[in-house]
Design a protein around this motif. Structure first.
Motif, mmCIF file in Angstrom:
data_model
loop_
_atom_site.group_PDB
_atom_site.id
_atom_site.type_symbol
_atom_site.label_atom_id
_atom_site.label_comp_id
_atom_site.label_asym_id
_atom_site.label_seq_id
_atom_site.Cartn_x
_atom_site.Cartn_y
_atom_site.Cartn_z
ATOM 1 N N TYR A 1 1.167 -1.514 0.084
ATOM 2 C CA TYR A 1 0.004 0.020 0.232
ATOM 3 C C TYR A 1 1.223 1.051 -0.188
ATOM 4 O O TYR A 1 2.098 1.141 0.267
ATOM 5 C CB TYR A 1 -1.371 0.128 1.058
ATOM 6 N N ASP B 1 -3.424 4.274 -1.382
ATOM 7 C CA ASP B 1 -3.585 2.880 -2.671
ATOM 8 C C ASP B 1 -3.190 1.586 -2.355
ATOM 9 O O ASP B 1 -2.249 1.270 -1.495
ATOM 10 C CB ASP B 1 -3.104 3.468 -4.043
ATOM 11 N N TYR C 1 -2.163 -2.745 -3.279
ATOM 12 C CA TYR C 1 -1.751 -3.684 -4.773
ATOM 13 C C TYR C 1 -1.743 -4.607 -3.802
ATOM 14 O O TYR C 1 -1.497 -5.496 -2.916
ATOM 15 C CB TYR C 1 -0.791 -3.522 -5.786
ATOM 16 N N GLU D 1 -0.319 -7.958 -10.899
ATOM 17 C CA GLU D 1 -0.579 -7.599 -9.975
ATOM 18 C C GLU D 1 -2.025 -6.888 -10.406
ATOM 19 O O GLU D 1 -2.580 -6.712 -11.286
ATOM 20 C CB GLU D 1 0.065 -6.465 -9.670
ATOM 21 N N SER E 1 -3.935 -4.055 -8.705
ATOM 22 C CA SER E 1 -3.805 -2.555 -8.504
ATOM 23 C C SER E 1 -5.093 -1.113 -8.617
ATOM 24 O O SER E 1 -5.527 -1.181 -9.573
ATOM 25 C CB SER E 1 -2.470 -2.020 -8.146
ATOM 26 N N THR E 2 -5.170 -0.619 -6.751
ATOM 27 C CA THR E 2 -6.063 0.606 -7.394
ATOM 28 C C THR E 2 -5.078 1.936 -7.718
ATOM 29 O O THR E 2 -3.369 1.553 -7.400
ATOM 30 C CB THR E 2 -6.755 0.846 -7.030
#
Length: 165
Positions: free
Chosen positions: A6, A36, A38, A47, A49-50
């Protein structure tokens, strides 16, 4: 190999008047510690992720632990061929991270991942261990940064509910 991580967002700082010692579960899960996250498979170098900056990191870690336990409700455990589904909703959008367990394996994908991309696949026991480690690491980081958070009963409760494996 599973990698969970994160980053906290400087765009969405916690309110300066926050008393972390008495913050309730709603505030801890929805209003604080935005950034964020992941989830990566280092073997295949992919991955999920955001990149939004507003995902509540503590909530993600807590919800991931809940989901891993939810995926383990079949009494046959890793012998079960029946798929078990779970999803993690992101509260500020309609995006979801999707989980499906069959036998001892969990497929992870998300609404925002292109359909042609295969899901990440992890061993369920390894995902449980990594999710709990991630939760405890996030709590350790956040309690180092925020005075009083280590004394919050909600944090004590979640640590007791999901001990390191």
């Amino acid at each position: 190999m599973i990698d969970l991580g994160y980053s906290l967002s400087p765009r969405f700082p916690d309110p300066p008047q926050t008393d972390y010692r008495t913050a309730d579960a709603y505030a801890l899960r929805h209003d604080l510690f935005c950034g964020d996250v992941y989830l990566a498979d280092t073997k295949v170098d992919r991955e999920v992720s955001t990149a939004w900056g507003w995902v509540p990191v503590f909530d993600f870690a807590w919800a991931l632990c809940d989901i891993v336990e939810q995926l383990d409700r079949d009494p046959r455990g890793s012998r079960s061929a029946q798929p078990v589904h779970a999803e993690l909703d992101f509260t500020e959008s309609s995006d979801r991270m999707l989980f499906e367990r069959r036998f001892g394996w969990v497929d992870v994908t998300a609404d925002w991942v292109p359909l042609e991309e295969p899901p990440l696949t992890f061993n369920h026991a390894a995902l449980r261990r990594e999710a709990r480690d991630f939760l405890h690491d996030v709590i350790a980081d956040l309690t180092d940064m925020h005075e009083g958070l280590a004394d919050n009963p909600v944090v004590w409760d979640v640590q007791a509910r999901f001990p390191r494996v």
